[in-house]
Design a protein around this motif. Structure first.
Motif, short mmCIF file in Angstrom:
data_model
loop_
_atom_site.label_atom_id
_atom_site.label_comp_id
_atom_site.label_asym_id
_atom_site.label_seq_id
_atom_site.Cartn_x
_atom_site.Cartn_y
_atom_site.Cartn_z
N ALA A 1 0.86 -1.19 0.00
CA ALA A 1 0.00 0.00 0.00
C ALA A 1 0.89 1.24 0.00
O ALA A 1 1.96 1.24 0.61
CB ALA A 1 -0.90 0.01 1.24
N GLY A 2 0.46 2.27 -0.69
CA GLY A 2 1.22 3.52 -0.69
C GLY A 2 2.56 3.36 -1.38
O GLY A 2 2.68 2.70 -2.42
N THR A 3 3.58 3.93 -0.77
CA THR A 3 4.93 3.87 -1.33
C THR A 3 5.49 2.46 -1.18
O THR A 3 5.46 1.89 -0.09
CB THR A 3 5.86 4.87 -0.62
N GLU B 1 3.35 -5.04 -15.11
CA GLU B 1 3.47 -4.56 -16.49
C GLU B 1 2.76 -3.24 -16.72
O GLU B 1 3.25 -2.39 -17.44
CB GLU B 1 2.88 -5.61 -17.45
N VAL B 2 1.61 -3.05 -16.10
CA VAL B 2 0.80 -1.87 -16.39
C VAL B 2 1.32 -0.64 -15.66
O VAL B 2 1.62 0.38 -16.27
CB VAL B 2 -0.68 -2.13 -16.02
N TYR B 3 1.46 -0.72 -14.33
CA TYR B 3 1.83 0.46 -13.55
C TYR B 3 3.25 0.40 -13.00
O TYR B 3 3.70 1.35 -12.37
CB TYR B 3 0.85 0.66 -12.40
N GLY B 4 3.94 -0.71 -13.18
CA GLY B 4 5.32 -0.82 -12.73
C GLY B 4 5.47 -0.93 -11.22
O GLY B 4 6.55 -0.70 -10.70
N ARG B 5 4.38 -1.31 -10.51
CA ARG B 5 4.47 -1.46 -9.05
C ARG B 5 5.07 -2.81 -8.69
O ARG B 5 4.68 -3.85 -9.21
CB ARG B 5 3.09 -1.36 -8.40
N PHE B 6 6.00 -2.77 -7.76
CA PHE B 6 6.66 -3.99 -7.30
C PHE B 6 5.69 -4.81 -6.44
O PHE B 6 4.94 -4.26 -5.64
CB PHE B 6 7.90 -3.63 -6.48
N HIS B 7 5.69 -6.12 -6.65
CA HIS B 7 4.89 -7.05 -5.86
C HIS B 7 5.55 -8.42 -5.92
O HIS B 7 6.56 -8.60 -6.60
CB HIS B 7 3.44 -7.11 -6.38
N LEU C 1 -2.45 -12.03 8.07
CA LEU C 1 -1.08 -11.78 8.51
C LEU C 1 -0.40 -10.71 7.65
O LEU C 1 0.30 -9.83 8.16
CB LEU C 1 -0.25 -13.07 8.49
N TRP C 2 -0.58 -10.78 6.34
CA TRP C 2 0.03 -9.80 5.44
C TRP C 2 -0.56 -8.40 5.67
O TRP C 2 0.16 -7.41 5.73
CB TRP C 2 -0.12 -10.21 3.98
N LYS C 3 -1.88 -8.34 5.79
CA LYS C 3 -2.54 -7.05 5.99
C LYS C 3 -2.11 -6.40 7.31
O LYS C 3 -1.87 -5.20 7.36
CB LYS C 3 -4.06 -7.21 5.94
N VAL C 4 -2.00 -7.17 8.37
CA VAL C 4 -1.56 -6.64 9.66
C VAL C 4 -0.12 -6.15 9.57
O VAL C 4 0.21 -5.06 10.03
CB VAL C 4 -1.70 -7.71 10.77
N GLN C 5 0.71 -6.93 8.95
CA GLN C 5 2.14 -6.61 8.86
C GLN C 5 2.42 -5.39 8.00
O GLN C 5 3.33 -4.62 8.27
CB GLN C 5 2.88 -7.82 8.30
N THR C 6 1.63 -5.17 6.95
CA THR C 6 1.91 -4.09 5.99
C THR C 6 0.95 -2.92 6.12
O THR C 6 0.98 -2.02 5.28
CB THR C 6 1.84 -4.63 4.55
N GLY C 7 0.11 -2.92 7.12
CA GLY C 7 -0.81 -1.81 7.29
C GLY C 7 -1.97 -1.81 6.31
O GLY C 7 -2.42 -0.75 5.89
N GLY C 8 -2.44 -2.98 5.94
CA GLY C 8 -3.62 -3.07 5.09
C GLY C 8 -3.36 -3.25 3.62
O GLY C 8 -4.27 -3.09 2.80
#
Length: 183
Positions: free
Chosen positions: A43-45, A84-90, A113-120
């Motif tokens: 999320a975000g940056t 590919e579309v927006y170049g966001r890392f995942h 677990l992922w949502k808690v760890q990364t702030g949603g």
């Protein structure tokens, strides 16, 4: 006599070699009994790669705890990529060795677990579909053409846990290979 190849500096065998490596890599991953496939995002940056991978490995450690498994027994194949579309890392991730009997609960726990760890941050978690190859999930290009192989170059960028390497070595040693020394 002049060469008919206008690009003498380009080795025509390289795309074939990469395709063979990709296929062998995909076959190795497909031999494993995976439990879930996940696509964790941010999320975000987007954090720097070192931090992003740290978050992914911490998430996997927490998932191992939820499963009641030692982290070093969890089977993990993790690949980071830019969209590919927006170049966001995942990430794309395969997880096995959870010994779960309740996939529905495991999928929800992994997402939570992922949502808690990364702030949603968003994560897509699905039960692994055994009718598809593991490399297809991780790299989206098993059997890809040369353009896709160049774009993903996944054979050099997938992080495998030591447990996956041990498992594949054990399968190879037992002779259960497509081209091995079957006895």
């Amino acid at each position: 006599m002049a060469s008919r190849n206008p690009r003498k500096d380009k080795d025509w065998r390289e795309p074939i070699r990469r395709s063979e490596v990709a296929t062998d890599f995909g076959i190795s991953l497909a031999r494993i009994q995976w439990d879930i496939f996940a696509t964790p995002t941010f999320a975000g940056t987007v954090p720097k790669p070192q931090i992003a991978y740290g978050l992914a490995f911490r998430w996997l450690q927490e998932l191992a705890k939820k499963c009641g498994r030692p982290y070093n027994r969890l089977l993990i194949a993790l690949r980071g990529e830019e969209g590919e579309v927006y170049g966001r890392f995942h990430f794309h991730c395969l997880v096995g060795g959870t010994l779960t009997r309740n996939y529905h609960s495991l999928l929800h726990q992994a997402a939570w677990l992922w949502k808690v760890q990364t702030g949603g941050a968003r994560i897509d978690v699905r039960q692994y579909n055994r009718s598809l190859a593991g490399a297809d999930y991780v790299a989206k290009c098993l059997g890809a053409n040369a353009y896709e192989l160049n774009k993903y170059s996944f054979a050099n960028t997938v992080t495998l846990s030591a447990s996956v390497i041990r498992l594949i070595a054990g399968i190879d040693a037992s002779g259960d290979r497509r081209c091995g020394r079957d006895t």
